[in-house]
Design an enzyme around this catalytic site. Structure first.
Site, PDB file in Angstrom:
ATOM      1  N   TYR A 152      -0.892  -5.038  -7.705  1.00  0.00           N
ATOM      2  CA  TYR A 152      -1.883  -5.438  -6.700  1.00  0.00           C
ATOM      3  C   TYR A 152      -2.974  -4.366  -6.553  1.00  0.00           C
ATOM      4  CZ  TYR A 152      -3.336  -7.273  -2.059  1.00  0.00           C
ATOM      5  OH  TYR A 152      -4.022  -7.794  -0.983  1.00  0.00           O
ATOM      6  N   PRO A 182      -9.852  -5.069   3.254  1.00  0.00           N
ATOM      7  CA  PRO A 182      -9.068  -5.165   4.494  1.00  0.00           C
ATOM      8  C   PRO A 182      -7.822  -4.287   4.435  1.00  0.00           C
ATOM      9  CG  PRO A 182      -9.513  -7.353   3.547  1.00  0.00           C
ATOM     10  CD  PRO A 182      -9.831  -6.330   2.495  1.00  0.00           C
ATOM     11  N   TYR A 184      -4.072  -4.004   6.856  1.00  0.00           N
ATOM     12  CA  TYR A 184      -2.958  -4.935   7.120  1.00  0.00           C
ATOM     13  C   TYR A 184      -3.402  -5.943   8.189  1.00  0.00           C
ATOM     14  CZ  TYR A 184      -0.042  -2.423   3.925  1.00  0.00           C
ATOM     15  OH  TYR A 184       0.474  -1.899   2.767  1.00  0.00           O
TER      16      TYR A 184
HETATM   17  N1  CAA Z   1       6.918   6.384  -0.347  1.00  0.00           N
HETATM   18  C1  CAA Z   1       7.955   7.024  -0.959  1.00  0.00           C
HETATM   19  N2  CAA Z   1       9.176   6.502  -1.073  1.00  0.00           N
HETATM   20  C2  CAA Z   1       9.382   5.299  -0.548  1.00  0.00           C
HETATM   21  C3  CAA Z   1       8.364   4.562   0.093  1.00  0.00           C
HETATM   22  C4  CAA Z   1       7.093   5.167   0.194  1.00  0.00           C
HETATM   23  N3  CAA Z   1       6.078   4.565   0.786  1.00  0.00           N
HETATM   24  N4  CAA Z   1       8.852   3.384   0.494  1.00  0.00           N
HETATM   25  C5  CAA Z   1      10.149   3.371   0.118  1.00  0.00           C
HETATM   26  N5  CAA Z   1      10.462   4.529  -0.501  1.00  0.00           N
HETATM   27  C6  CAA Z   1      11.757   4.897  -1.068  1.00  0.00           C
HETATM   28  C7  CAA Z   1      12.881   4.429  -0.146  1.00  0.00           C
HETATM   29  O1  CAA Z   1      13.123   5.370   0.857  1.00  0.00           O
HETATM   30  C8  CAA Z   1      14.030   4.252  -1.111  1.00  0.00           C
HETATM   31  O2  CAA Z   1      14.597   5.516  -1.353  1.00  0.00           O
HETATM   32  P1  CAA Z   1      16.168   5.628  -1.660  1.00  0.00           P
HETATM   33  O3  CAA Z   1      16.431   4.822  -2.895  1.00  0.00           O
HETATM   34  O4  CAA Z   1      16.364   7.100  -1.838  1.00  0.00           O
HETATM   35  O5  CAA Z   1      16.854   5.066  -0.434  1.00  0.00           O
HETATM   36  C9  CAA Z   1      13.364   3.794  -2.402  1.00  0.00           C
HETATM   37  O6  CAA Z   1      11.988   4.225  -2.306  1.00  0.00           O
HETATM   38  C10 CAA Z   1      13.400   2.286  -2.564  1.00  0.00           C
HETATM   39  O7  CAA Z   1      12.658   1.719  -1.476  1.00  0.00           O
HETATM   40  P2  CAA Z   1      12.932   0.280  -0.984  1.00  0.00           P
HETATM   41  O8  CAA Z   1      14.329   0.170  -0.437  1.00  0.00           O
HETATM   42  O9  CAA Z   1      11.803  -0.136  -0.078  1.00  0.00           O
HETATM   43  O10 CAA Z   1      12.851  -0.551  -2.345  1.00  0.00           O
HETATM   44  P3  CAA Z   1      12.977  -2.081  -2.451  1.00  0.00           P
HETATM   45  O11 CAA Z   1      13.128  -2.355  -3.903  1.00  0.00           O
HETATM   46  O12 CAA Z   1      13.991  -2.641  -1.531  1.00  0.00           O
HETATM   47  O13 CAA Z   1      11.560  -2.575  -1.907  1.00  0.00           O
HETATM   48  C11 CAA Z   1       9.248  -2.982  -1.898  1.00  0.00           C
HETATM   49  C12 CAA Z   1      10.395  -2.314  -2.626  1.00  0.00           C
HETATM   50  C13 CAA Z   1       9.512  -4.486  -1.726  1.00  0.00           C
HETATM   51  C14 CAA Z   1       8.027  -2.778  -2.729  1.00  0.00           C
HETATM   52  C15 CAA Z   1       9.099  -2.369  -0.496  1.00  0.00           C
HETATM   53  O14 CAA Z   1       9.045  -0.975  -0.612  1.00  0.00           O
HETATM   54  C16 CAA Z   1       7.838  -2.820   0.204  1.00  0.00           C
HETATM   55  O15 CAA Z   1       7.759  -3.904   0.747  1.00  0.00           O
HETATM   56  N6  CAA Z   1       6.788  -1.961   0.230  1.00  0.00           N
HETATM   57  C17 CAA Z   1       5.523  -2.245   0.911  1.00  0.00           C
HETATM   58  C18 CAA Z   1       4.585  -2.978   0.005  1.00  0.00           C
HETATM   59  C19 CAA Z   1       3.346  -3.348   0.761  1.00  0.00           C
HETATM   60  O16 CAA Z   1       2.777  -2.580   1.546  1.00  0.00           O
HETATM   61  N7  CAA Z   1       2.848  -4.563   0.542  1.00  0.00           N
HETATM   62  C20 CAA Z   1       1.695  -5.038   1.228  1.00  0.00           C
HETATM   63  C21 CAA Z   1       1.752  -6.549   1.258  1.00  0.00           C
HETATM   64  S1  CAA Z   1       0.429  -7.216   2.237  1.00  0.00           S
HETATM   65  C22 CAA Z   1      -0.902  -6.931   1.305  1.00  0.00           C
HETATM   66  O17 CAA Z   1      -0.866  -6.573   0.160  1.00  0.00           O
HETATM   67  C23 CAA Z   1      -2.226  -7.161   1.978  1.00  0.00           C
HETATM   68  C24 CAA Z   1      -3.058  -5.974   1.856  1.00  0.00           C
HETATM   69  O18 CAA Z   1      -4.015  -5.999   1.104  1.00  0.00           O
HETATM   70  C25 CAA Z   1      -2.763  -4.794   2.701  1.00  0.00           C
END
Ligand code: CAA
Length: 246
Positions: A152, A182, A184
């Site tokens: 993305y 934009p 969130y």
């Molecule tokens: N920075 C560093 N480490 C991070 C982190 C971050 N921001 N987020 C998570 N981690 C770490 C976690 O602590 C975890 O560590 P451990 O394995 O040591 O426990 C590891 O990374 C795995 O993290 P998750 O459990 O979150 O991994 P997952 O596979 O379950 O989920 C994901 C991955 C679905 C991408 C999830 O992290 C997520 O939803 N992230 C946010 C994505 C996001 O912001 N999307 C925006 C959608 S809306 C949009 O896109 C509109 C727009 O324009 C803004």
């Protein structure tokens, strides 16, 4: 009366843009994904009942020929497009180490290739008429990156590269090309995130809340105006202060 085409027009941000444009004197055509015809018709009907009149056209913005037919239908219904808003977009969030080719391709095709496929269909009419507004809806995550969004963020950053180049090619022809990034915003796209992850991100937004789709539509209206002729190649952040750049 000017005509505007909004891709992803029945989506979270697109819908607010359609309504704002219709209420401010534009003839509005919303482009929806052809697989979602029924939802788009229901959406159109609901707006009609509120006194907002919007034409709809279906297509697949990832496909050049489909985009061509879709824009052709829009022009038949409403006349040549004066203002194009490229708003169609999807997410397939996952860490890069797990990302499958279809998750990469779907996002690049829908969020970036689409902008070539659709804009290419309107640019010659804009050049002929000596007026045009192209507004690309990107994302704060194209500017700062985001854990879980390599696909993305790459597409959205690419979108602004497109904006800056096309802005230079058309600046002397009465056409402006701009990006809105934009943050969130309250839409189905952000509602699909886990509440825990979303709360953590929103907690770091200086304004202290999510944005509303109408706050994006407000800036689209401003960019579309004839008076905004000197704004081109810009990337306008609407993110509650989540990312600030000089
Ligand atoms: N920075 C560093 N480490 C991070 C982190 C971050 N921001 N987020 C998570 N981690 C770490 C976690 O602590 C975890 O560590 P451990 O394995 O040591 O426990 C590891 O990374 C795995 O993290 P998750 O459990 O979150 O991994 P997952 O596979 O379950 O989920 C994901 C991955 C679905 C991408 C999830 O992290 C997520 O939803 N992230 C946010 C994505 C996001 O912001 N999307 C925006 C959608 S809306 C949009 O896109 C509109 C727009 O324009 C803004």
């Amino acid at each position: 009366m000017k005509t505007t085409l909004i891709t992803g027009g029945n989506g979270g941000i697109g819908s607010a843009i359609c309504v704002a444009m219709a209420q401010n004197g534009y003839k509005v055509v919303a482009a929806y994904y052809s697989a979602e015809k029924e939802q788009a018709q229901l959406w159109q009907q609901a707006l009609r009942e509120q006194g907002v009149s919007i034409e709809i056209v279906g297509g697949d913005v990832t496909d050049y020929e489909s985009a061509k037919n879709m824009v052709g239908e829009a022009v038949l219904k409403a006349g040549p497009i004066d203002v194009l808003v490229n708003c169609a977009g999807i997410t397939r969030d996952t860490t890069f180490k797990k990302m499958k080719p279809d998750e990469w391709n779907a996002v690049i095709n829908t969020n970036l290739d689409s902008v070539y496929n659709v804009t290419r269909q309107v640019i010659n009419d804009m050049l002929d008429s000596g007026f045009g507004r192209i507004i690309n809806i990107a994302s704060v995550n194209g500017q700062k990156g985001q854990f879980g969004q390599t696909n993305y963020s790459a597409a959205k950053a690419g979108l602004h590269g497109f904006t800056m180049s096309l802005a230079q090619e058309t600046a002397r022809e009465g056409i402006t090309v701009n990006t809105i990034s934009p943050g969130y915003i309250s839409t189905p796209m952000t509602q699909a995130m886990s509440a825990e992850v979303l709360d953590a991100i929103v907690g770091s937004v200086p304004v202290g809340r999510m944005g509303e789709p109408e706050e994006i539509a407000h800036t689209v209206l401003w960019l579309a105006s004839e008076k905004s002729a000197y704004v081109t190649g810009a990337n306008i952040p609407i993110n509650g202060g989540l990312f600030m750049a000089a």
